[in-house]
Design an enzyme around this catalytic site. Structure first.
Site, short mmCIF file in Angstrom:
data_model
loop_
_atom_site.label_atom_id
_atom_site.label_comp_id
_atom_site.label_asym_id
_atom_site.label_seq_id
_atom_site.Cartn_x
_atom_site.Cartn_y
_atom_site.Cartn_z
N GLU A 81 48.43 -33.96 6.46
CA GLU A 81 49.41 -32.93 5.96
C GLU A 81 49.94 -33.29 4.52
O GLU A 81 50.31 -32.53 3.60
CB GLU A 81 50.51 -32.49 6.81
CG GLU A 81 49.94 -31.55 7.92
CD GLU A 81 50.86 -31.32 8.91
OE1 GLU A 81 52.12 -31.81 9.02
OE2 GLU A 81 50.59 -30.65 9.86
N GLU A 112 42.86 -47.77 24.09
CA GLU A 112 44.10 -48.40 23.78
C GLU A 112 44.75 -49.68 24.20
O GLU A 112 45.17 -50.46 23.80
CB GLU A 112 45.45 -47.45 24.39
CG GLU A 112 45.35 -47.34 25.89
CD GLU A 112 46.45 -46.53 26.15
OE1 GLU A 112 47.47 -47.11 26.88
OE2 GLU A 112 46.83 -45.50 25.94
#
Length: 275
Positions: A81, A112
């Site tokens: 953004e 992960e």
């Protein structure tokens, strides 16, 4: 140092399946109300990290977010953004997720748990000590993120983190840790809820405060935003109209010419001075 995962602690509510929809919503909302108060306690930590980010970016460095699962996705959202909102290069704020782009949409098993991949992913971007790396993990125990920060520390790269447990391994690895302790989740262990909300709010603070410090906002307006749709073109036109006290049509013409709100305002003011 004692480490107790409040993000995994038993919910304050039980028999959720027996609640009505209204009861579920009221209780979830009551839990959500506690998040900004938890963030308030962490404001000094958030400020310290932002000061570091601003220093690095002003000197030509970049900001990296690195996480797994929900935490990784939130970092990618915030990074993605920045270019449309503040008109900066897509290379200024970069979000990395365990398992790569595929993991944005669907879980990548065991990604992960890698203690090598996080540092490799950073190296793919030619990471250097000009940059700053923020690890994001609600639990504060994600190996992918912790090992990436430890490697950064060994290479004199500034590290920060956002976590929702106190004294976690991630906090200990980060030079500038942010700990927002939101307590047990409504659904036990579902850290996409309060912990995710807390991380999103902190990320908003980091990117917004940093971009304002870098001069990417004028007054309270996004004068460097990308004009990527009709809504934003209209908003930009109105910004110019209000700033310069000119008609909508004149403002629109300026924006069409200069393709950027700040540039349109600057050129108009420059031309006015030289009349």
């Amino acid at each position: 140092m004692d480490f107790y995962k409040t993000t995994e602690a038993d919910s304050n509510y039980n028999n959720l399946e027996q609640m009505s929809v209204q009861e579920l919503l009221v209780n979830i909302n009551n839990e959500d109300k506690t998040v900004p108060l938890a963030i308030e306690k962490a404001l000094p930590q958030i400020e310290q990290l932002i000061q570091q980010v601003v220093l690095k970016l002003k000197a030509g460095g970049r900001l990296f977010y690195i996480g797994a699962g929900t935490s990784g996705r939130l970092g990618i959202v915030d990074a993605s953004e920045c270019p449309p909102t503040f008109g900066v290069s897509p290379d200024l704020v970069i979000g990395l997720i365990a398992g790569g782009d595929q993991a944005i949409r669907s879980a990548v098993e065991f990604a992960e748990d890698s203690t090598a991949q996080g540092w490799k992913d950073l190296q793919n971007h030619q990471i250097s000590n000009k940059d700053v790396v923020v690890g994001i993990a609600a639990s504060g125990t994600t190996p992918y993120v912790i090992s990436a920060l430890q490697n950064c520390n060994e290479n004199q790269i500034v590290t920060g983190c956002i976590t929702c447990n106190q004294n976690s391994p991630l906090s200990l690895a980060a030079q500038f840790p942010i700990e927002v302790v939101v307590g047990p989740e409504f659904v036990t262990g579902s850290s996409r809820m309060k912990a995710g909300t807390a991380q999103k709010l902190v990320l908003n603070m980091i990117s917004t405060a940093t971009m304002i410090q870098l001069g990417k906002v004028k007054g309270n307006k996004m004068v460097d935003m990308q004009l990527s749709n009709d809504k934003l073109v209209d908003r930009g036109t109105k910004m110019i109209m209000n700033e310069l006290k000119i008609s909508y049509e004149e403002a629109q013409e300026l924006l069409n010419t200069h393709k950027n709100v700040r540039a349109a305002i600057n050129h108009y003011n420059h031309d006015a001075k030289h009349l």
